[in-house]
Design a protein around this motif. Structure first.
Motif, PDB file in Angstrom:
ATOM      1  N   UNK A   1       0.868  -1.178   0.000  1.00  0.00           N
ATOM      2  CA  UNK A   1       0.000   0.000   0.000  1.00  0.00           C
ATOM      3  C   UNK A   1       0.907   1.231   0.000  1.00  0.00           C
ATOM      4  N   UNK A   2       0.704   2.126  -0.975  1.00  0.00           N
ATOM      5  CA  UNK A   2       1.548   3.318  -1.138  1.00  0.00           C
ATOM      6  C   UNK A   2       0.651   4.544  -1.204  1.00  0.00           C
ATOM      7  N   UNK A   3       0.935   5.524  -0.354  1.00  0.00           N
ATOM      8  CA  UNK A   3       0.177   6.773  -0.377  1.00  0.00           C
ATOM      9  C   UNK A   3       0.578   7.598  -1.593  1.00  0.00           C
ATOM     10  N   UNK A   4      -0.421   8.130  -2.292  1.00  0.00           N
ATOM     11  CA  UNK A   4      -0.170   8.831  -3.542  1.00  0.00           C
ATOM     12  C   UNK A   4       0.635  10.113  -3.335  1.00  0.00           C
ATOM     13  N   UNK A   5       0.323  10.888  -2.321  1.00  0.00           N
ATOM     14  CA  UNK A   5       0.964  12.184  -2.122  1.00  0.00           C
ATOM     15  C   UNK A   5       2.361  12.053  -1.526  1.00  0.00           C
ATOM     16  N   UNK A   6       2.500  11.280  -0.478  1.00  0.00           N
ATOM     17  CA  UNK A   6       3.770  11.212   0.244  1.00  0.00           C
ATOM     18  C   UNK A   6       4.652  10.053  -0.178  1.00  0.00           C
TER      19      UNK A   6
ATOM     20  N   UNK B   1      -1.139   9.884  11.238  1.00  0.00           N
ATOM     21  CA  UNK B   1      -1.904  11.089  10.964  1.00  0.00           C
ATOM     22  C   UNK B   1      -2.507  11.168   9.584  1.00  0.00           C
ATOM     23  N   UNK B   2      -2.647  10.034   8.895  1.00  0.00           N
ATOM     24  CA  UNK B   2      -3.193  10.018   7.533  1.00  0.00           C
ATOM     25  C   UNK B   2      -4.572   9.372   7.554  1.00  0.00           C
ATOM     26  N   UNK B   3      -5.576  10.097   7.119  1.00  0.00           N
ATOM     27  CA  UNK B   3      -6.929   9.569   6.988  1.00  0.00           C
ATOM     28  C   UNK B   3      -7.160   9.201   5.534  1.00  0.00           C
ATOM     29  N   UNK B   4      -7.384   7.928   5.271  1.00  0.00           N
ATOM     30  CA  UNK B   4      -7.519   7.446   3.903  1.00  0.00           C
ATOM     31  C   UNK B   4      -8.917   7.772   3.381  1.00  0.00           C
TER      32      UNK B   4
ATOM     33  N   UNK C   1       8.984  10.498   4.526  1.00  0.00           N
ATOM     34  CA  UNK C   1       8.749  11.066   5.851  1.00  0.00           C
ATOM     35  C   UNK C   1       8.672  12.583   5.822  1.00  0.00           C
ATOM     36  N   UNK C   2       9.292  13.216   4.812  1.00  0.00           N
ATOM     37  CA  UNK C   2       9.271  14.670   4.740  1.00  0.00           C
ATOM     38  C   UNK C   2       7.886  15.221   4.448  1.00  0.00           C
ATOM     39  N   UNK C   3       6.992  14.377   3.914  1.00  0.00           N
ATOM     40  CA  UNK C   3       5.636  14.822   3.612  1.00  0.00           C
ATOM     41  C   UNK C   3       4.608  14.292   4.608  1.00  0.00           C
ATOM     42  N   UNK C   4       5.069  13.607   5.619  1.00  0.00           N
ATOM     43  CA  UNK C   4       4.154  13.084   6.645  1.00  0.00           C
ATOM     44  C   UNK C   4       4.615  13.655   7.983  1.00  0.00           C
TER      45      UNK C   4
END
Length: 330
Positions: free
Chosen positions: A190-195, A226-229, A319-322
């Protein structure tokens, strides 16, 4: 832009030209005064007579004519082959009996996009996107990976020794012909699109129950940081078309999107993560057993999320975007 070794700037050229044209200085005297050759002084004075102050700027060094330039008919053939077959300069050069550098210059002259920027199926430029916030879209996919026998596989020792190690692996099952079956590990990613924050597990299968259980743990991981999918993007695998998967996402208030059939480019971020995973972890060094390789995954995943520079993030890690990746704000 003035050449680095030019003795005169545009203002210096203008002063030299005015001394010769307006004040009547001899060319040799002006050349000595500005420490240039007589021919240089003549050139700037001549340009000043014709164009005025505007003639003091640098001009292109490109010749007025290029007798050895590739003819227009051959250039059209190069462009046609590129558009029809989507070949690189080397293959086009072999077909047309040219040198690859010549083909490359023609392609650049016509501003044709590089092959890696094109969709090979359609030839259209790849549309790249990125959602504005973490959790807006999470890419999910499964990668099937063969297990390593005890002692190392054929990638390290060659086919003969690798097969021998497979025969000696005590955990390997046997088929009807007594051949060892080492089985596979299924990388659920699972990969977050933004970060580009990634979560990975190695599981024994890709059934709907396994996929749903993985997603529930992945969602907890993202939430703890802190990420709400909001949305999840998957391919059209059977586990992602099941009612259990649909109901699980619906209960969590998550929208489910699927890629078009036979279009893995739509889920490209996790597909690229799969490739990185194989190159930098699965096949990065010779492992002596499957257990050794799996033991190295958590450390590699931590490096990927916290320390490895990502080209899409200007060399920064996910990590720089989270902001809450360390969990200090919960």
């Amino acid at each position: 832009m003035t050449h680095a070794n030019a003795p005169l700037t545009e203002l210096g050229r203008l002063r030299l030209a005015r001394c010769v044209v307006d004040d009547g200085w001899p060319l040799r005297r002006a050349a000595e005064r500005f420490q240039v050759s007589v021919s240089t002084a003549w050139r700037w004075a001549s340009r000043y007579r014709v164009d005025g102050p505007a003639g003091m700027t640098d001009r292109s060094s490109r010749p007025l004519t290029s007798p050895n330039r590739t003819c227009a008919r051959l250039e059209r053939r190069i462009v046609k082959v590129r558009l029809d077959r989507r070949w690189g300069p080397a293959r086009i050069a072999y077909l047309l009996d040219l040198t690859p550098s010549t083909v490359h210059r023609v392609l650049r002259r016509y501003r044709l996009a590089r092959l890696r920027h094109l969709d090979r199926a359609t030839g259209a430029p790849i549309r790249r996107y990125e959602h504005p916030a973490p959790g807006d879209l999470v890419h999910v996919d499964i990668k099937k990976l063969g297990n390593i026998p005890d002692g190392g596989g054929h990638r390290v020792h060659g086919r003969q020794i690798g097969d021998r190690n497979s025969q000696r692996t005590p955990t390997a099952k046997r088929n009807a012909y007594r051949n060892p079956l080492l089985g596979y590990g299924f990388l659920h990613n699972a990969v977050d699109d933004h970060s580009r924050l990634a979560y990975t597990e190695i599981l024994p299968d890709e059934t709907q129950h396994t996929a749903v259980a993985f997603w529930q743990r992945a969602q907890k991981y993202f939430h703890s940081n802190g990420i709400t999918v909001v949305r999840v993007l998957t391919d059209n695998g059977s586990c992602y078309r099941s009612r259990l998967w649909r109901d699980t996402l619906t209960t969590a208030g998550i929208s489910h999107k699927r890629t078009r059939p036979y279009r893995p480019q739509t889920n490209g971020k996790v597909e690229r993560f799969n490739r990185t995973l194989l190159e930098e972890w699965a096949y990065a060094r010779p492992y002596n057993s499957e257990a050794e390789r799996r033991a190295a995954l958590p450390r590699w995943l931590h490096t990927y999320n916290h320390h490895r520079g990502h080209t899409a993030l200007n060399g920064l890690p996910p990590a720089s975007r989270v902001p809450n990746l360390s969990g200090q704000y919960i």
